[in-house]
Write an enzyme that holds these catalytic residues in place. Structure first.
Site, PDB file in Angstrom:
ATOM      1  N   VAL A  24       0.905  -1.145   0.000  1.00  0.00           N
ATOM      2  CA  VAL A  24       0.000   0.000   0.000  1.00  0.00           C
ATOM      3  C   VAL A  24       0.949   1.200   0.000  1.00  0.00           C
ATOM      4  CG1 VAL A  24      -1.775   1.238   1.288  1.00  0.00           C
ATOM      5  CG2 VAL A  24      -1.838  -1.260   1.173  1.00  0.00           C
ATOM      6  N   PRO A  25       1.208   1.754  -1.191  1.00  0.00           N
ATOM      7  CA  PRO A  25       2.373   2.617  -1.410  1.00  0.00           C
ATOM      8  C   PRO A  25       2.310   4.010  -0.779  1.00  0.00           C
ATOM      9  CG  PRO A  25       1.052   2.500  -3.387  1.00  0.00           C
ATOM     10  CD  PRO A  25       0.430   1.557  -2.404  1.00  0.00           C
ATOM     11  N   CYS A  26       2.486   4.044   0.526  1.00  0.00           N
ATOM     12  CA  CYS A  26       2.489   5.307   1.248  1.00  0.00           C
ATOM     13  C   CYS A  26       3.683   6.179   0.864  1.00  0.00           C
ATOM     14  CB  CYS A  26       2.457   5.067   2.757  1.00  0.00           C
ATOM     15  SG  CYS A  26       3.696   3.913   3.353  1.00  0.00           S
ATOM     16  N   HIS A  27       4.713   5.561   0.284  1.00  0.00           N
ATOM     17  CA  HIS A  27       5.893   6.323  -0.128  1.00  0.00           C
ATOM     18  C   HIS A  27       5.598   7.275  -1.280  1.00  0.00           C
ATOM     19  CE1 HIS A  27       5.940   2.575  -2.515  1.00  0.00           C
ATOM     20  NE2 HIS A  27       6.452   3.329  -3.481  1.00  0.00           N
TER      21      HIS A  27
END
Length: 178
Positions: free
Chosen positions: A140-143
């Site tokens: 879950v690409p929070c970056h």
């Protein structure tokens, strides 16, 4: 009244170019957490906040999950979409977390833009807090969320990892404010 029994999750490790990843899956093989071995206390705390008491039992994650993650780190950015995952969290957190995979690899979005997209333009800090509580880093690409001025801010696993992940996905990190 009986106390809720601790939930048991399976804990595996996967070597990546930026460190050893921790993969936490439930007994059905669904990924519940992904973080880094050097941040194991954070992943345990995030699991506790979402599920209460948990037991982590060393076991191999499903091969499909391991293969998809390995493929991602080798350059197949679309492979993350094949990973089955589930989160608990509050309704607002889940709303933020389910929106993150919709940010395409190779692009970024500001916290404010995501808040506006969710129909809550004043919830920038709440979006940031939910993003920081994401138990499924990378998957879950929070970056992909950045500061309003383009800076690479607030990544629980360190800005060097965030910079690497974004560059790996094709973002020109030299253009991002440091």
């Amino acid at each position: 009244m009986s106390a809720k029994r601790p939930e048991t999750f399976l804990l595996d490790r996967l070597k990546t170019p930026i460190g050893t990843a921790l993969l936490v899956a439930d007994v059905d093989g669904v990924l519940r957490a992904f973080d880094w071995e050097d941040h194991s206390s954070r992943v345990k705390e995030l699991l506790r906040l979402q599920y209460g008491a948990v037991i982590l039992k060393d076991a191999r994650a499903p091969e499909a999950t391991r293969a998809a993650l390995s493929a991602y780190f080798k350059g197949d950015l679309a492979s993350l979409k094949t990973i089955e995952w589930r989160v608990a969290g509050t309704p607002f957190q889940r709303k933020v977390w389910t929106s993150l995979p919709k940010i395409p690899p190779g692009t970024t979005m500001t916290y404010g833009a995501l808040a506006a997209k969710l129909g809550m333009p004043k919830a920038v800090r709440a979006v940031g807090h939910a993003n920081g509580s994401n138990p499924l880093s990378v998957v879950v690409p929070c970056h992909r969320l950045i500061g309003a001025n383009g800076s690479l801010v607030n990544y629980g696993s360190g800005l060097e990892r965030k910079r690497w992940l974004l560059a790996h996905e094709g973002v020109d990190v030299k253009r991002q404010v440091r």
